[in-house]
Write a protein that holds these residues in place. Structure first.
Motif, PDB file in Angstrom:
ATOM      1  N   MET A 151       3.027   3.544 -11.217  1.00 46.16           N
ATOM      2  CA  MET A 151       2.695   2.512 -10.233  1.00 46.16           C
ATOM      3  C   MET A 151       1.252   2.053 -10.377  1.00 46.16           C
ATOM      4  O   MET A 151       0.948   0.862 -10.244  1.00 46.16           O
ATOM      5  CB  MET A 151       2.962   3.034  -8.827  1.00 46.16           C
ATOM      6  N   HIS A 152       0.343   2.979 -10.658  1.00 43.27           N
ATOM      7  CA  HIS A 152      -1.068   2.615 -10.861  1.00 43.27           C
ATOM      8  C   HIS A 152      -1.225   1.745 -12.097  1.00 43.27           C
ATOM      9  O   HIS A 152      -1.947   0.732 -12.073  1.00 43.27           O
ATOM     10  CB  HIS A 152      -1.919   3.875 -10.992  1.00 43.27           C
ATOM     11  N   LYS A 170       0.861  -1.177   0.000  1.00 40.57           N
ATOM     12  CA  LYS A 170       0.000   0.000   0.000  1.00 40.57           C
ATOM     13  C   LYS A 170       0.899   1.229   0.000  1.00 40.57           C
ATOM     14  O   LYS A 170       1.673   1.445   0.927  1.00 40.57           O
ATOM     15  CB  LYS A 170      -0.922   0.000   1.214  1.00 40.57           C
ATOM     16  N   LEU A 171       0.766   2.055  -1.022  1.00 35.76           N
ATOM     17  CA  LEU A 171       1.704   3.142  -1.267  1.00 35.76           C
ATOM     18  C   LEU A 171       0.986   4.482  -1.289  1.00 35.76           C
ATOM     19  O   LEU A 171      -0.067   4.629  -1.920  1.00 35.76           O
ATOM     20  CB  LEU A 171       2.406   2.912  -2.611  1.00 35.76           C
ATOM     21  N   HIS A 191      -0.378  -1.463  -8.771  1.00 33.77           N
ATOM     22  CA  HIS A 191      -0.085  -1.279  -7.360  1.00 33.77           C
ATOM     23  C   HIS A 191      -1.198  -0.489  -6.671  1.00 33.77           C
ATOM     24  O   HIS A 191      -1.875   0.334  -7.292  1.00 33.77           O
ATOM     25  CB  HIS A 191       1.250  -0.560  -7.180  1.00 33.77           C
ATOM     26  N   ASN A 192      -1.356  -0.713  -5.379  1.00 36.96           N
ATOM     27  CA  ASN A 192      -2.337  -0.007  -4.559  1.00 36.96           C
ATOM     28  C   ASN A 192      -1.736   1.335  -4.156  1.00 36.96           C
ATOM     29  O   ASN A 192      -1.072   1.462  -3.133  1.00 36.96           O
ATOM     30  CB  ASN A 192      -2.673  -0.845  -3.318  1.00 36.96           C
ATOM     31  N   VAL A 193      -1.949   2.348  -4.985  1.00 32.81           N
ATOM     32  CA  VAL A 193      -1.299   3.633  -4.796  1.00 32.81           C
ATOM     33  C   VAL A 193      -2.328   4.748  -4.700  1.00 32.81           C
ATOM     34  O   VAL A 193      -3.344   4.745  -5.407  1.00 32.81           O
ATOM     35  CB  VAL A 193      -0.304   3.923  -5.951  1.00 32.81           C
ATOM     36  N   SER A 194      -2.085   5.701  -3.799  1.00 37.63           N
ATOM     37  CA  SER A 194      -2.881   6.918  -3.693  1.00 37.63           C
ATOM     38  C   SER A 194      -1.944   8.107  -3.835  1.00 37.63           C
ATOM     39  O   SER A 194      -0.786   8.061  -3.426  1.00 37.63           O
ATOM     40  CB  SER A 194      -3.607   6.989  -2.348  1.00 37.63           C
ATOM     41  N   SER A 213       3.256   8.116  -9.607  1.00 39.24           N
ATOM     42  CA  SER A 213       1.997   7.490  -9.199  1.00 39.24           C
ATOM     43  C   SER A 213       1.283   6.862 -10.391  1.00 39.24           C
ATOM     44  O   SER A 213       0.681   5.788 -10.265  1.00 39.24           O
ATOM     45  CB  SER A 213       1.089   8.515  -8.506  1.00 39.24           C
ATOM     46  N   VAL A 247      -5.569   7.722 -11.124  1.00 40.48           N
ATOM     47  CA  VAL A 247      -4.927   7.434  -9.844  1.00 40.48           C
ATOM     48  C   VAL A 247      -5.830   7.953  -8.718  1.00 40.48           C
ATOM     49  O   VAL A 247      -6.247   9.109  -8.752  1.00 40.48           O
ATOM     50  CB  VAL A 247      -3.546   8.109  -9.760  1.00 40.48           C
ATOM     51  N   TYR A 291      -0.104   2.740   5.573  1.00 38.39           N
ATOM     52  CA  TYR A 291       0.712   2.579   4.367  1.00 38.39           C
ATOM     53  C   TYR A 291       1.958   1.746   4.661  1.00 38.39           C
ATOM     54  O   TYR A 291       2.556   1.846   5.725  1.00 38.39           O
ATOM     55  CB  TYR A 291       1.127   3.944   3.820  1.00 38.39           C
ATOM     56  N   VAL A 324       1.809   8.379  -2.409  1.00 40.04           N
ATOM     57  CA  VAL A 324       2.715   9.322  -3.064  1.00 40.04           C
ATOM     58  C   VAL A 324       2.364  10.707  -2.544  1.00 40.04           C
ATOM     59  O   VAL A 324       1.261  11.208  -2.774  1.00 40.04           O
ATOM     60  CB  VAL A 324       2.585   9.256  -4.594  1.00 40.04           C
TER      61      VAL A 324
END
Length: 290
Positions: free
Chosen positions: A19-20, A2-3, A24-27, A16, A58, A68, A5
């Protein structure tokens, strides 16, 4: 993983989105008008001067919810102090990816030394309204890896996990055992370059003034001379050893290149000036305690 940015400027937005796209689980944390735009349109990307704009949805947040595994910080040098206070109450390792010449100690003093990792983003671009225009990749840029390292130079399991996660997203990352020296070397180059470009009115204008480029080179050499360790990467030693005339010619060629045009060097905003001054302060402090 869980990331989060932290920072929705050029580099944070690019990172971001990559990664998205990789699943990946990115916010992405943003504030103000940038937050509103990202909620409406997502991260908008365009390569160099291309009219084609790609939108990447994203997820964006205004306030981090916590939990995170990793927080990747993409802010300007002079904004770090304000960011640290908000990170102190969150969980997770924190990877600082920006200009920074003060070492890990002031970061760890606020959020916990065990949480800190250092790095630097090699992607670059400019903001065109709400669209991030990034430089086109080529043979050279594809070979330049994003350096990431532990403050003490160890290769730890968490460092290996982060490098692997970045690589799965197509980001050329590597573990750098001398990350602190890497960042100081980059600052020794970046501050004279950025300030000279700002004073000249842009990279092309600076390229047209060989005396100003020569003065910039002298400042770079002075900065490298006060470093307690050899430059990292070692290629920067060429700034100290190659003939001045050759280096001036190479720097002028770089300043006129598309890479320079799309690297953010044209950004003459007050924020850029403030960042360069804070970075210069860090270097001066380092020189005093040497």
């Amino acid at each position: 993983m869980k990331l989060l940015v932290y920072g929705a400027g050029v580099t944070g937005s690019l990172f971001s989105a990559r990664m998205h796209d990789a699943g990946h689980n990115v916010s992405l944390l943003a504030r103000g008008e940038r937050l509103a735009v990202l909620r409406r349109h997502g991260v908008q990307l365009a390569e160099a001067d291309s009219p084609a704009v790609r939108r990447v949805p994203v997820p964006v947040v205004e306030h981090p919810a916590g939990g995170y595994d990793l927080i990747a910080v993409f802010v300007r040098t002079h904004q770090v102090d304000a960011v640290l206070e908000s990170l102190a109450g969150l969980e997770g390792d924190v990877l600082f990816l920006h200009n920074w010449a003060a070492g890990a100690q002031p970061l760890g003093a606020v959020i916990g030394h065990e949480r800190v990792l250092l790095g630097f983003p090699t992607a670059a671009g400019t903001m065109d309204g709400d669209v991030v225009r990034y430089r086109a990749t080529n043979f050279i840029t594809r070979r330049v890896a994003v350096p990431i390292g532990e403050p003490d130079g160890r290769t730890t399991p968490r460092l290996e996990r982060i490098v692997e996660a970045f690589r799965t997203a197509g980001i050329n990352a590597k573990a750098e055992p001398q990350m602190n020296a890497w960042l100081k070397t980059h600052a020794a180059f970046e501050v004279p370059l950025g300030q000279a470009v700002h004073a000249a009115g842009g990279p092309v204008a600076l390229a047209d003034d060989p005396d100003a480029v020569r003065g910039m080179l002298h400042l770079m050499r002075q900065n490298l001379a006060v470093m307690p360790t050899p430059p990292v990467p070692r290629g920067f030693a060429a700034l100290q050893t190659l003939p001045e005339g050759l280096l001036v010619a190479l720097l002028r060629r770089f300043l006129r290149s598309p890479t320079a045009a799309h690297s953010g060097l044209n950004d003459a905003s007050p924020a850029t000036a403030a960042e360069l001054e804070r970075l210069a302060e860090q270097m001066r402090a380092h020189a005093k305690v040497r």
